[in-house]
Design a protein around this motif. Structure first.
Motif, short mmCIF file in Angstrom:
data_model
loop_
_atom_site.label_atom_id
_atom_site.label_comp_id
_atom_site.label_asym_id
_atom_site.label_seq_id
_atom_site.Cartn_x
_atom_site.Cartn_y
_atom_site.Cartn_z
N ALA A 81 19.88 4.63 15.07
CA ALA A 81 20.53 5.93 15.22
C ALA A 81 19.59 7.03 14.74
CB ALA A 81 21.82 5.96 14.42
N PRO A 82 19.47 8.12 15.47
CA PRO A 82 18.57 9.21 15.06
C PRO A 82 18.98 9.80 13.72
CG PRO A 82 19.28 9.50 17.34
CD PRO A 82 20.13 8.41 16.74
N ASP A 142 19.76 12.67 10.92
CA ASP A 142 20.51 13.93 11.07
C ASP A 142 19.59 15.14 11.19
OD1 ASP A 142 22.86 12.49 10.88
OD2 ASP A 142 23.03 12.75 8.71
N ILE A 189 14.96 12.79 24.55
CA ILE A 189 16.13 13.66 24.39
C ILE A 189 15.66 15.11 24.48
CG2 ILE A 189 18.08 14.26 22.92
CD1 ILE A 189 17.62 11.57 21.48
N ALA A 192 22.75 16.31 24.88
CA ALA A 192 23.05 14.91 24.61
C ALA A 192 23.26 14.11 25.88
CB ALA A 192 24.29 14.82 23.72
N PRO A 232 25.65 9.56 25.66
CA PRO A 232 25.52 10.15 24.31
C PRO A 232 26.07 9.26 23.22
CG PRO A 232 26.31 11.78 25.89
CD PRO A 232 26.32 10.46 26.60
N GLY A 233 27.24 8.68 23.43
CA GLY A 233 27.83 7.86 22.39
C GLY A 233 26.99 6.63 22.07
N TRP A 291 23.35 6.32 22.39
CA TRP A 291 22.10 6.59 21.68
C TRP A 291 22.32 7.22 20.31
CZ3 TRP A 291 20.73 11.43 20.11
CH2 TRP A 291 21.22 12.55 20.81
N GLN A 292 23.45 7.91 20.13
CA GLN A 292 23.70 8.56 18.85
C GLN A 292 24.00 7.56 17.73
OE1 GLN A 292 26.81 11.27 20.00
NE2 GLN A 292 25.39 12.91 20.58
N ARG A 293 24.52 6.39 18.09
CA ARG A 293 24.81 5.39 17.06
C ARG A 293 23.76 4.27 17.03
NH1 ARG A 293 28.68 4.09 21.11
NH2 ARG A 293 28.30 2.02 22.05
#
Length: 480
Positions: free
Chosen positions: A150-151, A153, A87, A168, A229-230, A232-234
């Motif tokens: 999920a990464p 925060d 990323i 992203a 993005p949706g 890898w973010q979750r």
């Protein structure tokens, strides 16, 4: 009376010369001098043995060049390193004195490791030949599966107190591959068992710098696939089937926080290597099965890195598809024992000569030594065509029979020939065992050397090394 005494008395200086000359000749022909000459001859024979070693190295380099040619056509050593979620992001901050502030933007790259990685592989191996040389090549069906969490925060933290801008939509999944040219099918990234994304060539923002492959004439690279993005973010699960060719070896990186690798192959001579050895392995004549488990702590790397290189290139695990005997290395190693090999043979001939009534000239010793040097040349030549074991049997058998017959006929003794046959057969047998048992070679060699010296010491105990006894016998039989 006086005239008779003066007529029979030997002249002083002339008598001394006549008596010293035979003694000098006797000394030159004594066993002690011959023993020293044989020792010097043994060291002189090291010169042709060095030339044989150079020949072995030259043939070995030729075999390596041919192996490179085969690898260029089929595929080189494969390294499967990944997958990694890459990323890119930037940090923007101000710097400088208050009256001269300026804005700086730094591009950074975050590399995330899978939470879990399972690698399964079925490797089919065969030998590809070119001229008289061969190279183990394989076709591998490999599957990479696992999941990214999920990464966190706080993963994208500013280093200079600035603001972070995460790209992203630029996130990619990267896999380093040793020889991309040897991929045999299109590769797609399966996401959560539903969506499939095709891979693109290149390792994206990362570089692969490995030089592990001895037969590589190209630069290692990789493949990458864009991850929405949706997704890898979750966090997401992945499944990546690979089919690729390669040669000599295959390696994997323990990219997951927990990595499991399970390989099976039809090659019966695996060489497990790398930073981690398999926990379980089964090797049979029909192939092998091996399994590795590398936990997060054993890997020694955090869950996320900032780097421009593909990680773990120095912590790979894998298997080499080695040949049962690399005869070039074996012959080169056996030449290190040449001086001991020749010395034992000369000792046997010397003892047989001393115990017989016939002389064995030092030229004849040289011929025996040269036949042993030719043995190595024959071994090299035959091994390139029929394999090491049969070549060794052929060359050793020829050298043994030749020297046994030669020594027996030269000493006019069938017993001497049979003894020489047994001695040489034992020496060649021991040399073969030394080459097979590398770990015990020094131990075996030292014991054999000690035993051979002990036998020689006691067998030659009654030898008149100076030759005085024969000289005195001749003097006693000469007329007054």
């Amino acid at each position: 009376m006086t005239d008779d005494l003066s007529h029979n008395a030997p002249d002083g200086p002339e008598a001394t010369q006549r008596s010293s000359a035979p003694r000098f000749l006797t000394f030159l022909n004594s066993p002690a001098v011959k023993f020293v000459l044989i020792g010097l001859l043994t060291f002189l024979l090291l010169v042709p043995s060095v030339f044989v070693w150079v020949l072995v190295e030259e043939r070995s380099h030729r075999a390596t060049e041919v192996a490179r040619d085969i690898a260029r056509s089929w595929g080189g050593t494969q390294e499967i390193n990944g997958p990694y979620l890459v990323i890119p992001f930037t940090e923007t901050y101000t710097t400088g004195p208050s009256d001269k502030l300026k804005t700086e933007t730094v591009r950074r790259t975050a590399v995330l490791f899978p939470q879990r990685l399972d690698v399964t592989g079925d490797i089919t191996v065969e030998e590809r030949r070119k001229s008289i040389y061969a190279l183990p090549v394989y076709n591998g069906r490999v599957n990479l599966s696992g999941a990214f969490s999920a990464p966190a925060d706080d993963m994208f933290e500013p280093k200079h107190g600035g603001t972070i801008d995460v790209a992203a939509d630029k996130a990619v999944l990267v896999i380093g591959i040793g020889d991309v040219r040897a991929l045999k099918s299109e590769i797609a990234l399966g996401l959560d068992g539903k969506r499939s994304i095709p891979f693109e060539p290149g390792s994206g923002p990362l570089k692969m710098t490995s030089d592990r492959d001895a037969y590589r004439s190209f630069k290692a690279s990789g493949i990458n696939a864009a991850v929405p993005p949706g997704t890898w973010q979750r966090g997401f699960a992945f499944d990546i089937p690979l089919q690729l060719n390669g040669s000599t070896a295959i390696y994997f990186a323990p990219a997951g926080q927990t990595t499991k690798v399970a390989l099976q192959s039809d090659w019966p001579h695996p060489g497990f290597t790398g930073a981690f050895l398999p926990e379980t392995r089964t090797i049979t004549d029909s192939g092998f099965d091996a399994a590795w488990t590398i936990p997060y702590l054993a890997r020694g790397i955090p869950k996320m890195l900032e780097t421009s290189n593909i990680p773990l290139q120095d912590k790979l695990l894998g298997v080499k598809f080695v040949e049962p005997v690399n005869f070039y290395q074996t012959i080169s190693r056996s030449l290190k024992y040449a001086i001991g090999f020749i010395s034992l043979t000369f000792l046997a001939v010397f003892v047989l000569e001393m115990r017989s009534g016939w002389r064995f000239h030092w030229i004849q010793y040289a011929l025996v030594g040269l036949s042993l040097i030719i043995f190595y040349v024959m071994l090299l030549a035959f091994a390139e065509h029929v394999g090491y074991a049969l070549a060794y049997l052929t060359a050793a058998g020829a050298a043994t029979v030749l020297n046994a017959v030669y020594v027996g006929t030269s000493l006019k003794s069938r017993t001497a020939g049979l003894v020489m046959l047994a001695v040489l057969a034992s020496i060649f047998g021991v040399l073969f065992a030394l080459m097979r048992e590398q770990d015990y070679a020094l131990l075996i060699g030292s014991v054999i050397g000690f035993v051979a010296l002990a036998i020689t010491m006691f067998v030659t105990q009654k030898i008149d090394w100076s030759g005085h006894e024969k000289s005195n016998d001749r003097s006693a039989t000469e007329p007054a």
